[in-house]
Design a protein around this motif. Structure first.
Motif, short mmCIF file in Angstrom:
data_model
loop_
_atom_site.label_atom_id
_atom_site.label_comp_id
_atom_site.label_asym_id
_atom_site.label_seq_id
_atom_site.Cartn_x
_atom_site.Cartn_y
_atom_site.Cartn_z
N ALA A 12 0.79 -0.77 0.10
CA ALA A 12 0.15 0.10 0.18
C ALA A 12 1.13 1.62 0.28
CB ALA A 12 -0.82 0.08 0.87
N THR A 13 0.36 2.37 -0.76
CA THR A 13 0.83 3.10 -0.05
C THR A 13 0.35 4.76 0.44
OG1 THR A 13 1.62 3.45 -3.10
CG2 THR A 13 1.35 5.30 -2.05
N VAL A 14 0.57 4.96 1.79
CA VAL A 14 0.47 6.04 2.54
C VAL A 14 1.01 7.00 2.44
CG1 VAL A 14 -0.44 6.24 4.92
CG2 VAL A 14 -0.71 3.20 4.08
N GLY A 15 0.33 7.76 2.48
CA GLY A 15 1.04 9.78 1.83
C GLY A 15 2.19 9.20 1.19
N ARG A 16 3.10 9.69 1.01
CA ARG A 16 4.07 9.67 0.74
C ARG A 16 5.05 7.91 0.88
NH1 ARG A 16 6.40 12.34 4.41
NH2 ARG A 16 8.78 12.41 4.76
N ILE A 17 4.92 7.28 1.51
CA ILE A 17 5.56 6.05 1.79
C ILE A 17 5.07 4.66 1.42
CG2 ILE A 17 6.04 4.22 3.98
CD1 ILE A 17 5.85 6.77 5.85
N ARG A 18 5.64 4.23 1.05
CA ARG A 18 4.99 3.06 -0.12
C ARG A 18 6.05 2.03 0.31
NH1 ARG A 18 5.41 2.56 -6.64
NH2 ARG A 18 4.59 0.22 -6.78
#
Length: 108
Positions: A12-18
């Motif tokens: 998943a991508t949460v904000g800019r964190i993948r």
């Protein structure tokens, strides 16, 4: 008291964190917060609310309480002493919390 990290690893991508995300939880919220602090997590990342209206809560905290962690933090959590568990074991922990809270509510 124990801290647990599951092997969910959903991409998943949460904000800019993948990354691949898993769940970090513990027997108590206090223990979880203390461990998450050591891991470098911010308190605002704590997930204490549930989408299920029927889910039992204590002091506004749902039985699903956890922090999400990416693989690097999952590995670090295990190095710091978290117990690696299967996602089915996480389900059993949540079911146990739910049963305990419902039993306590029935005692009142």
């Amino acid at each position: 008291m124990t801290v647990y990290v599951d092997n969910y690893r959903v991409p998943a991508t949460v904000g800019r964190i993948r990354g691949r995300w898993s769940h970090l939880t513990a027997d108590t919220t206090e223990e979880l917060h203390e461990f998450a602090d050591r891991l470098g997590h911010r308190r605002e990342w704590f997930q204490a609310r549930c989408k299920l209206a029927s889910c039992p809560t204590r002091d506004g905290v749902c039985v699903h309480f956890h922090y999400d962690v990416v693989d690097a933090r999952r590995t670090r959590a295990i190095e710091l002493g978290a117990k690696a568990i299967d996602i089915r074991e996480m389900g059993a922990i949540i079911s146990s919390r739910r049963a305990r809270l419902r039993a306590e509510a029935g005692d009142r």
